[in-house]
Write a protein that holds these residues in place. Structure first.
Motif, PDB file in Angstrom:
ATOM      1  N   UNK A 197     -11.603  12.966   2.572  1.00  0.00           N
ATOM      2  CA  UNK A 197     -12.392  13.404   3.722  1.00  0.00           C
ATOM      3  C   UNK A 197     -13.364  12.347   4.183  1.00  0.00           C
ATOM      4  N   UNK A 198     -14.586  12.802   4.428  1.00  0.00           N
ATOM      5  CA  UNK A 198     -15.616  11.907   4.951  1.00  0.00           C
ATOM      6  C   UNK A 198     -15.995  10.796   3.992  1.00  0.00           C
ATOM      7  N   UNK A 199     -15.954  11.095   2.674  1.00  0.00           N
ATOM      8  CA  UNK A 199     -16.424  10.089   1.722  1.00  0.00           C
ATOM      9  C   UNK A 199     -15.353   9.062   1.382  1.00  0.00           C
ATOM     10  N   UNK A 200     -14.081   9.360   1.691  1.00  0.00           N
ATOM     11  CA  UNK A 200     -13.033   8.362   1.547  1.00  0.00           C
ATOM     12  C   UNK A 200     -12.459   8.238   0.151  1.00  0.00           C
ATOM     13  N   UNK A 201     -11.769   7.118  -0.114  1.00  0.00           N
ATOM     14  CA  UNK A 201     -11.089   6.901  -1.386  1.00  0.00           C
ATOM     15  C   UNK A 201     -11.785   5.805  -2.181  1.00  0.00           C
ATOM     16  N   UNK A 202     -11.733   5.949  -3.513  1.00  0.00           N
ATOM     17  CA  UNK A 202     -12.316   4.915  -4.365  1.00  0.00           C
ATOM     18  C   UNK A 202     -11.258   4.399  -5.345  1.00  0.00           C
ATOM     19  N   UNK A 203     -11.603   3.329  -6.043  1.00  0.00           N
ATOM     20  CA  UNK A 203     -10.730   2.826  -7.115  1.00  0.00           C
ATOM     21  C   UNK A 203      -9.459   2.169  -6.631  1.00  0.00           C
ATOM     22  N   UNK A 204      -9.565   1.391  -5.538  1.00  0.00           N
ATOM     23  CA  UNK A 204      -8.383   0.696  -5.026  1.00  0.00           C
ATOM     24  C   UNK A 204      -8.459  -0.749  -5.515  1.00  0.00           C
TER      25      UNK A 204
ATOM     26  N   UNK B   9       0.153   6.135  -6.785  1.00  0.00           N
ATOM     27  CA  UNK B   9       1.525   6.020  -7.278  1.00  0.00           C
ATOM     28  C   UNK B   9       1.743   4.765  -8.109  1.00  0.00           C
ATOM     29  N   UNK B  10       0.688   3.969  -8.284  1.00  0.00           N
ATOM     30  CA  UNK B  10       0.741   2.761  -9.115  1.00  0.00           C
ATOM     31  C   UNK B  10       1.896   1.828  -8.714  1.00  0.00           C
ATOM     32  N   UNK B  11       2.196   1.788  -7.444  1.00  0.00           N
ATOM     33  CA  UNK B  11       3.230   0.868  -6.969  1.00  0.00           C
ATOM     34  C   UNK B  11       2.718  -0.565  -7.071  1.00  0.00           C
ATOM     35  N   UNK B  12       3.641  -1.553  -7.202  1.00  0.00           N
ATOM     36  CA  UNK B  12       3.187  -2.953  -7.261  1.00  0.00           C
ATOM     37  C   UNK B  12       2.397  -3.309  -6.007  1.00  0.00           C
ATOM     38  N   UNK B  13       1.394  -4.168  -6.192  1.00  0.00           N
ATOM     39  CA  UNK B  13       0.472  -4.529  -5.125  1.00  0.00           C
ATOM     40  C   UNK B  13       1.195  -5.075  -3.889  1.00  0.00           C
ATOM     41  N   UNK B  14       2.104  -6.041  -4.116  1.00  0.00           N
ATOM     42  CA  UNK B  14       2.739  -6.688  -2.967  1.00  0.00           C
ATOM     43  C   UNK B  14       3.672  -5.743  -2.225  1.00  0.00           C
ATOM     44  N   UNK B  15       4.299  -4.819  -2.963  1.00  0.00           N
ATOM     45  CA  UNK B  15       5.152  -3.828  -2.309  1.00  0.00           C
ATOM     46  C   UNK B  15       4.302  -2.920  -1.418  1.00  0.00           C
ATOM     47  N   UNK B  16       3.130  -2.520  -1.920  1.00  0.00           N
ATOM     48  CA  UNK B  16       2.297  -1.631  -1.098  1.00  0.00           C
ATOM     49  C   UNK B  16       1.709  -2.384   0.096  1.00  0.00           C
ATOM     50  N   UNK B  17       1.505  -3.698  -0.059  1.00  0.00           N
ATOM     51  CA  UNK B  17       1.095  -4.492   1.107  1.00  0.00           C
ATOM     52  C   UNK B  17       2.162  -4.415   2.189  1.00  0.00           C
ATOM     53  N   UNK B  18       3.424  -4.582   1.759  1.00  0.00           N
ATOM     54  CA  UNK B  18       4.536  -4.581   2.704  1.00  0.00           C
ATOM     55  C   UNK B  18       4.640  -3.223   3.394  1.00  0.00           C
ATOM     56  N   UNK B  19       4.591  -2.144   2.580  1.00  0.00           N
ATOM     57  CA  UNK B  19       4.677  -0.799   3.173  1.00  0.00           C
ATOM     58  C   UNK B  19       3.436  -0.536   4.027  1.00  0.00           C
ATOM     59  N   UNK B  20       2.293  -1.069   3.581  1.00  0.00           N
ATOM     60  CA  UNK B  20       1.063  -0.939   4.368  1.00  0.00           C
ATOM     61  C   UNK B  20       1.173  -1.595   5.728  1.00  0.00           C
ATOM     62  N   UNK B  21       2.082  -2.553   5.862  1.00  0.00           N
ATOM     63  CA  UNK B  21       2.335  -3.146   7.176  1.00  0.00           C
ATOM     64  C   UNK B  21       3.385  -2.375   7.952  1.00  0.00           C
TER      65      UNK B  21
ATOM     66  N   UNK C 183      -2.819   1.102   7.686  1.00  0.00           N
ATOM     67  CA  UNK C 183      -2.384   0.174   6.641  1.00  0.00           C
ATOM     68  C   UNK C 183      -3.246   0.307   5.397  1.00  0.00           C
ATOM     69  N   UNK C 184      -4.555   0.416   5.609  1.00  0.00           N
ATOM     70  CA  UNK C 184      -5.482   0.518   4.484  1.00  0.00           C
ATOM     71  C   UNK C 184      -5.230   1.795   3.690  1.00  0.00           C
ATOM     72  N   UNK C 185      -5.134   2.934   4.385  1.00  0.00           N
ATOM     73  CA  UNK C 185      -4.942   4.201   3.683  1.00  0.00           C
ATOM     74  C   UNK C 185      -3.593   4.255   2.971  1.00  0.00           C
ATOM     75  N   UNK C 186      -2.523   3.799   3.670  1.00  0.00           N
ATOM     76  CA  UNK C 186      -1.186   3.858   3.073  1.00  0.00           C
ATOM     77  C   UNK C 186      -1.144   2.996   1.804  1.00  0.00           C
ATOM     78  N   UNK C 187      -1.620   1.758   1.916  1.00  0.00           N
ATOM     79  CA  UNK C 187      -1.564   0.864   0.751  1.00  0.00           C
ATOM     80  C   UNK C 187      -2.454   1.382  -0.374  1.00  0.00           C
ATOM     81  N   UNK C 188      -3.611   1.934  -0.015  1.00  0.00           N
ATOM     82  CA  UNK C 188      -4.528   2.443  -1.026  1.00  0.00           C
ATOM     83  C   UNK C 188      -3.889   3.600  -1.787  1.00  0.00           C
ATOM     84  N   UNK C 189      -3.229   4.506  -1.059  1.00  0.00           N
ATOM     85  CA  UNK C 189      -2.568   5.643  -1.711  1.00  0.00           C
ATOM     86  C   UNK C 189      -1.467   5.144  -2.637  1.00  0.00           C
ATOM     87  N   UNK C 190      -0.697   4.137  -2.161  1.00  0.00           N
ATOM     88  CA  UNK C 190       0.427   3.647  -2.962  1.00  0.00           C
ATOM     89  C   UNK C 190      -0.029   2.998  -4.263  1.00  0.00           C
ATOM     90  N   UNK C 191      -1.088   2.185  -4.214  1.00  0.00           N
ATOM     91  CA  UNK C 191      -1.503   1.535  -5.470  1.00  0.00           C
ATOM     92  C   UNK C 191      -2.363   2.450  -6.320  1.00  0.00           C
TER      93      UNK C 191
END
Lengths: 319, 294
Positions: free
Chosen positions: A135-142, A78-90, A67-75
């Protein structure tokens, strides 16, 4: 009122207090603590929901991470709306959990526990090896949207409370009775014409949706995520909240998460002794409070003339 | 052909230690019906004791290196037995046959012991000087004499455990309890003391695996954790509580690791193992040699 009802009242009252704090407090530190407590409550409730069928689902941590990775990638990408990425993250971990559950929920007890552990660690390995997601260091700027920032803690508490209400409603209804029947004796449940595997998969899917939303909220609260955030320890802490709160009661997860998260705020000050103290606290609590705080509460209530009403059997994995 | 032989030799040297580690885990499960998530900590403790003692013993005693190694190994097992006894008395005794309770307890122990180990041994990786030098060729597969010695020791310990389980009264009691606790108790077997012995033998197997690995690698407190996930895959494939299953599973996992580790990398090998387990579960949920849980 019976003990069980009192326990529910305490649980919901705690959630109400969290919501009031999140709405009224201007203190950043308080808001942060309220946020972490709420997310921990959600993780504990998601873990406990599958425990109703008698299975210990360590993959709660895995679906939290998906959920964390999917929502993070979406916002973030892809700059998707926050609540939409929450839903897809679920929804994404929910779909994954249906596939995972269809294969693994044929097993039970220790087999399911170990396979869900292995699944969690293998997903973590995959994150570390996938360079495109850092990779190991992960994603930033979410980031959550800027207008939402001051209300973020309140939004999180509200979403967590809503998901908990769904869990509560499902557990008290016919579906919850069915899950407990599966826990007590799956063969008998199967024999009256209930598709046990299907019910267990549905139960896992509901819990994984909540876990995924939790992970998505976590990612936007933390702003950075890395594979290390989603090890099996996420599920271990969730289980510690459930066990120390008292697993027979719905509110056990809430009370355990509140207390242990507050305790952890002090323990963090110990620096690298953090794990040592937290591990020690879990061990001591397990030894001193076999039925958790709710069990203690019940014992006190009985001592003062109450009756033992909610004698729901404890979730168990062994046979 | 040489490559095939080399891969088989690699399988044997990785697998012999996996088998020891997984045997302890499966034995504890069989007798106590719990999964010891802290198994890796006993492994780490033994590896660290050997890695700390070896450089100290050599100049102090002036004996051949292999004698030093045997002394260090004995000390490591001693330390594991002390820790095993303490953890059993304080905790696991109360969580016999309680899968969830023992899980939290053992993970709490992981966190606690990791902290303690870092305090005592520090997080510095510790290499150990080779005990024997040279390389030996078996059917075209090359192996260092050091590794061959370790494999030989691992096989010896596995065989010893097997003999103890098959031939001795204690072994029979352990197997009886694993098969049917109530029937065993009706025969006058004291479950509590048998489960204590089962636990001690189980953690000693983890300790032996750790002590044997120390000369082949650099030891640090987290070393045992890496073995845990593979041990889980091994005992799921072999069937929980099954001794032959653990041996077979250990060798199978080592084979996959040496083949895919050779052509790709170790992470891919672990992922492949997991996919294999998933396929395996579809066909045979109770493991290769496990019984249907009731």
């Amino acid at each position: 009122m019976s003990n069980a009802k009192w326990a529910d009242v305490i649980g919901w009252a705690l959630l109400a207090v969290l919501l009031v704090l999140a709405l009224t407090s201007g203190d950043t530190y308080t808001l942060k603590v309220v946020l972490w407590i709420s997310l921990n409550i959600l993780a504990a409730a998601a873990l406990r929901f599958v425990m109703l069928t008698g299975e210990l689902n360590i993959a709660t941590a895995a679906f939290w991470g998906v959920g964390a990775y999917v929502a993070a990638i979406l916002t973030a990408w892809y700059k998707l709306p926050f609540f939409l990425s929450l839903l897809i993250g679920g929804l994404a971990p929910m779909l994954l959990s249906v596939l995972f559950g269809y294969v693994t929920l044929r097993t039970k007890g220790p087999y399911f526990m170990l396979i869900s552990f292995a699944f969690t660690e293998v997903l973590r390995l995959i994150y570390t090896q996938t360079e495109s997601i850092g990779g190991n260091s992960g994603m930033i700027g979410i980031y959550p949207p800027r207008w939402l920032d001051p209300y973020y803690s309140a939004i999180v508490v509200a979403i967590v409370a809503a998901l908990l209400a769904v869990f509560f409603w499902l557990e008290r209804g016919a579906f919850g009775k069915l899950l407990k029947a599966i826990q007590n004796n799956d063969a008998v449940t199967e024999s009256v014409g209930i598709d046990v595997l299907k019910m267990k998969v549905i139960c896992l899917a509901v819990a994984s949706f909540a876990a995924g939303v939790g992970g998505a909220l976590f990612a936007h609260a933390n702003r950075v995520i890395s594979p290390g955030d989603f090890s099996f320890l996420v599920a271990v802490y969730a289980l510690a909240y459930v066990k120390i709160g008292g697993e027979t009661q719905f509110s056990g997860a809430i009370i355990g998460a509140v207390l242990l998260t507050l305790l952890n705020q002090y323990v963090i000050a110990f620096g690298h002794y953090e794990h040592l103290f937290f591990g020690g606290a879990i061990v001591v609590a397990m030894l001193v409070l076999p039925n958790g705080l709710m069990g203690l509460f019940e014992r006190v209530a009985i001592a003062f003339g109450g009756t033992r009403e909610n004698a729901a059997p404890a979730a168990r994995g062994g046979h | 052909m040489d490559l095939a032989a080399q891969l088989l030799v690699n399988t044997l040297q990785i697998g012999s230690v996996y088998v020891l580690f997984a045997l302890g885990l499966t034995l504890i499960f069989g007798v106590m019906k719990i999964v010891n998530f802290a198994h890796g900590e006993f492994f780490s403790l033994a590896a660290l004791v050997v890695a700390v003692l070896m450089p100290v013993l050599a100049p102090a005693l002036g004996l051949p290196l292999w004698v030093d190694f045997l002394i260090a190994l004995a000390a490591a097992i001693g330390a594991v037995l002390v820790l095993g006894t303490l953890t059993y008395w304080i905790g696991f005794e109360r969580y016999l046959r309680d899968l969830v309770g023992s899980f939290i307890l053992s993970v709490g122990l992981i966190l606690f012991l990791q902290g303690v180990f870092v305090e005592i041994f520090t997080a510095t990786p510790r290499p150990v000087e080779p005990i024997v030098t040279g390389t030996i060729s078996i059917f075209g597969g090359r192996i260092t004499a050091q590794r061959l010695l370790i494999v030989a020791l691992a096989i010896t310990f596995t065989a010893m455990l097997y003999l103890v389980l098959q031939r001795t009264k204690l072994g029979k009691a352990l197997r009886a309890v694993a098969e049917d606790r109530e029937a065993a108790m009706l025969q006058g077997i004291r479950y509590r003391s048998i489960s204590f012995y089962g636990w001690l033998i189980g953690v000693s197997m983890a300790g032996l695996a750790g002590a044997l690995i120390a000369p082949l690698t650099v030891s640090q407190p987290a070393i045992g954790g890496d073995y845990l996930i593979k041990a889980f895959i091994i005992i799921i494939i072999g069937g929980l509580g099954s001794i032959p299953g653990a041996i077979f599973g250990g060798l199978l996992v080592a084979l996959i690791e040496s083949i895919f580790g050779y052509y790709y990398d170790l992470t891919i090998a672990t992922i492949i193992m997991f996919v294999l387990v998933m396929v395996f579960l579809l066909v045979r949920p109770q493991g290769l040699m496990g019984h249907v849980e009731r």
